[in-house]
Design an enzyme around this catalytic site. Sequence first.
Site, PDB file in Angstrom:
ATOM      1  CG  HIS A  14      -2.000   1.050   1.309  1.00 30.33           C
ATOM      2  ND1 HIS A  14      -3.132   1.089   1.860  1.00 30.33           N
ATOM      3  CD2 HIS A  14      -1.953   2.259   0.878  1.00 30.33           C
ATOM      4  CE1 HIS A  14      -3.880   1.972   1.779  1.00 30.33           C
ATOM      5  NE2 HIS A  14      -3.105   2.947   1.173  1.00 30.33           N
ATOM      6  CG  HIS A  16      -1.418   6.191  -2.482  1.00 32.77           C
ATOM      7  ND1 HIS A  16      -2.553   6.150  -3.321  1.00 32.77           N
ATOM      8  CD2 HIS A  16      -1.684   5.863  -1.125  1.00 32.77           C
ATOM      9  CE1 HIS A  16      -3.481   5.267  -2.393  1.00 32.77           C
ATOM     10  NE2 HIS A  16      -2.770   5.305  -1.240  1.00 32.77           N
ATOM     11  CG  HIS A 194      -7.630   3.285  -0.435  1.00 28.03           C
ATOM     12  ND1 HIS A 194      -7.123   2.824  -1.122  1.00 28.03           N
ATOM     13  CD2 HIS A 194      -6.796   4.377   0.244  1.00 28.03           C
ATOM     14  CE1 HIS A 194      -5.727   3.383  -1.310  1.00 28.03           C
ATOM     15  NE2 HIS A 194      -5.519   4.142  -0.051  1.00 28.03           N
ATOM     16  CD  GLU A 197      -7.834   6.701   4.622  1.00 33.55           C
ATOM     17  OE1 GLU A 197      -8.177   6.340   3.556  1.00 33.55           O
ATOM     18  OE2 GLU A 197      -6.525   7.047   4.932  1.00 33.55           O
ATOM     19  CG  ASP A 275      -1.483   5.655   3.005  1.00 34.27           C
ATOM     20  OD1 ASP A 275      -1.761   5.546   1.488  1.00 34.27           O
ATOM     21  OD2 ASP A 275      -2.212   5.953   3.558  1.00 34.27           O
ATOM     22  CG  ASP A 276       0.110   8.951   0.623  1.00 27.41           C
ATOM     23  OD1 ASP A 276       0.129   8.906  -0.605  1.00 27.41           O
ATOM     24  OD2 ASP A 276      -1.070   8.676   1.193  1.00 27.41           O
TER      25      ASP A 276
HETATM   26  N1  HPA Z   1      -6.725   7.244   1.366  1.00 24.84           N
HETATM   27  C1  HPA Z   1      -7.334   7.486   0.488  1.00 24.84           C
HETATM   28  N2  HPA Z   1      -6.605   8.158  -0.890  1.00 24.84           N
HETATM   29  C2  HPA Z   1      -5.213   8.399  -0.633  1.00 24.84           C
HETATM   30  C3  HPA Z   1      -4.827   7.988   0.326  1.00 24.84           C
HETATM   31  C4  HPA Z   1      -5.265   7.350   1.682  1.00 24.84           C
HETATM   32  O1  HPA Z   1      -4.703   6.895   2.424  1.00 24.84           O
HETATM   33  N3  HPA Z   1      -3.605   8.151   0.027  1.00 24.84           N
HETATM   34  C5  HPA Z   1      -3.420   8.704  -1.192  1.00 24.84           C
HETATM   35  N4  HPA Z   1      -4.427   8.707  -1.648  1.00 24.84           N
HETATM   36 ZN    ZN Z   2      -3.789   4.993   0.593  1.00 25.99          ZN
END
Ligand code: HPA
Ligand code: ZN
Length: 336
Positions: A14, A16, A194, A197, A275-276
């Site tokens: 996971h 991006h 996703h 969350e 994630d990011d």
């Molecule tokens: N959630 C939803 N969209 C996203 C995320 C996330 O954690 N990271 C990058 N785009």
């Molecule tokens: Zn994500």
Amino acid sequence: MKEFIQQLPKVELHLHIEGSLEPELMFKLAQRNHIDIPFASPEEVRAAYQFSNLQSFLDIYYQGANVLIHEQDFFDLTWEYLLRCQQDNVMHTEIFFDPQTHTARGIAFETVLNGIVAALNKAEQELGITSQIIMCFLRHLSEDEALQTLELALPYKDKIVGVGLDSSEQGHPPEKFSRVFAKARAAGFIAVAHAGEEGPALNIRNAIDLLGVQRVDHGVRCVEDAALVEELKQTRMPLTVCPLSNLKLKVFQHMTEHNIVELLRQGLCVTINSDDPAYFGGYMTDNFLAVSDAHSMTHQELAQFTRNAIEASFISATEKARMNAQVDSVVARFSA
Ligand code: HPA
Ligand code: ZN
């Protein structure tokens, strides 16, 4: 424990790629491409990364992506991420990209994909890191726009293993995209999304039942539905959990309150991911350390996160066996 976590072989599911854009590279690309950004220095960019929820992050994240124009930019972005993978002993990574963030700005689909693919190929040859690519649809846009994006991807089917769903979960539930996911699966793409969350447990159920996903990204709100937790456990449905992301976006207020370790101990197929990482304060090792610092865990439990990720990855049984052997060897070395 720190040394064990650093050495532990890892698999990321996971990530991006646009979320691995570090402020220093953002600055360099802004200058190279003559793009104005509303910050005077990389330090100022970092100081702006204070988020109250998912949307407050997404606004800054999409703005940051504006500096990515040429194939070389996407190559540089991906290569910098892969060097972090090397540092963190990531053996295999399955990365997301958001084509619509770029095609909406007039950047060609193939410019984005070619830059990413070139860096991934170089990493396999020079660093021994293997990878897959998953294309995400932006859920705040329409299903018709997602269908158009799927059409753009069809000629590159050999380079893209699956489709995913990201961006604003609130108000854009999985069922909004049931037609495009059915079409993508019929074309041979694996599906992930996703869900759970910021949105309710029902989104997890619907992502499984209506989109046919093989993994749920995040999924931490499953705990609001005990029957769903039991089903996730029985089916070994993987959850790609992102601990530091969840803290930064206030899904949990403190790492000691995070449910990932409890879910692991209940036998769910939970995994640790970044994630990011450029926005949330850490790559894979940092995420493992943050979980381990807040929850007292054994080597075997920490290694189970990687074993789960190997099980959940979209690679061959032979590759999975090779990676599990690497985990065994590091665990054995540290228990000697
Ligand atoms: N959630 C939803 N969209 C996203 C995320 C996330 O954690 N990271 C990058 N785009
Ligand atoms: Zn994500």
